[in-house]
Design a protein around this motif. Sequence first.
Motif, mmCIF file in Angstrom:
data_model
loop_
_atom_site.group_PDB
_atom_site.id
_atom_site.type_symbol
_atom_site.label_atom_id
_atom_site.label_comp_id
_atom_site.label_asym_id
_atom_site.label_seq_id
_atom_site.Cartn_x
_atom_site.Cartn_y
_atom_site.Cartn_z
ATOM 1 N N ARG A 2 0.742 -1.176 -0.035
ATOM 2 C CA ARG A 2 -0.191 -0.025 0.007
ATOM 3 C C ARG A 2 0.958 1.228 0.118
ATOM 4 N N LEU A 5 2.264 1.741 -3.427
ATOM 5 C CA LEU A 5 1.175 2.130 -4.472
ATOM 6 C C LEU A 5 1.103 3.750 -4.280
ATOM 7 N N TYR A 8 3.491 5.697 -6.012
ATOM 8 C CA TYR A 8 3.338 5.906 -7.383
ATOM 9 C C TYR A 8 2.126 6.746 -7.575
ATOM 10 N N HIS A 9 1.177 6.662 -6.867
ATOM 11 C CA HIS A 9 -0.343 7.322 -6.930
ATOM 12 C C HIS A 9 0.278 8.819 -6.724
ATOM 13 N N PHE A 163 -4.924 4.771 -13.730
ATOM 14 C CA PHE A 163 -4.060 4.172 -12.788
ATOM 15 C C PHE A 163 -4.582 4.949 -11.562
ATOM 16 N N SER A 167 -5.770 2.930 -8.359
ATOM 17 C CA SER A 167 -5.073 2.836 -7.238
ATOM 18 C C SER A 167 -5.740 3.698 -5.973
ATOM 19 N N ILE A 170 -7.852 1.286 -4.132
ATOM 20 C CA ILE A 170 -7.144 0.184 -3.378
ATOM 21 C C ILE A 170 -6.398 0.880 -2.425
ATOM 22 N N ILE A 171 -6.023 2.102 -2.462
ATOM 23 C CA ILE A 171 -5.190 2.539 -1.240
ATOM 24 C C ILE A 171 -6.283 2.833 -0.049
#
Length: 372
Positions: A2, A5, A8-9, A163, A167, A170-171
Amino acid sequence: MRKKLLKYHSYLALAALLPIIIISITGSILVFKAEIDQWLMPQVASLNYSPQQSSILERIDHNRLQAHVENSFPGFIIGSWEIFNDGIEADRVFLVKKGSHDWYKVHLDPFSGKILDNPAVMESQLTDWLVSLHYTFLLNGIGHEDSQWGTFIGLVVALIFTFLGISGLIIHRKFWQQLFLLRRGRSIRVFSGDLHRLAGTWSSPVLLILGVTGIYFNTIAYYHEVFEHGDEPHFEPQEKLYGDSVDFQQILLDSQLQLDQFTPTYLLYPFEPEVDITVFGFQASNNPFASNYSSTVNYKAENGDLVLAFDGRKASVTAQVFDSFRELHFGSFAGLASKIAWSFFGLAPFLLALSGFIVWLKRRRKPARIKR
């Protein structure tokens, strides 16, 4: 996982911050492109027939309308013709200047035959300029007249946009537990974080649709210009590319016989060699997302003979999904209600960009304060 991610996010969001803001604002405006054109250019883009008049209006024979346009503007050939029968929107005729590949647009009343304006270059009107800003960031043609840098950057931004949407969910993987939580009276970082999560959660279905469809449209445009045309120069027509015997009124009538419940909406003329005359149209179906261009009937350019009739209702699932991308991207599938929703949620990326930037900025400053 996490943490990585989130990293990157954050970095990708910062890299695409300005393009995303541009896409968000222009996209929300362009949902109502037709209405804005009619408001800004009431004597050009709209027709002033009453509902009673509209119910009995009949279009003038298309051959006469076509001859009128060609005789009025002898320095152009007709490239395509957008057809409206509602008595509200004027027909839009797209012209190619002879000896060039420059496209122009002119409006016409198909019931009186009156040409409502002179040919205007495609980006000269406000909403057309906004389309180019939204789609290419006005970067196509930079360095070379056929360069597609804007389309390519638009594709990259659409990929990043999609993306970020995935993401983000998901986060905040337990987002459904805090669908209404917005802590006010706390620090600006806490408030911005909650606002970022709420805006992303509530708008995520629409934003993911916009991201995926944006990837599709930019990919198709980039592939067509770069790989299909390649290094070949654009064709520059000197004269019309269809035979003198072609009866376009008969083509429009015949297209309605070839396909059940077919309504012509767009007539594509041969503006390049080996291009058929194509009638695009709509067929009533159970698919609520079928576009006004889902079915087509093709005719030979030299004599108008039938080539192929394509029933969009019988197309493959993949073809129908791709066709639905048009309605889904522009939010026009459920009339005014869906357009309002798309315009509203289309502003969410602007809000996400600002709130996300504040959270990122506050997060960076906190270690610096601790260190001091």
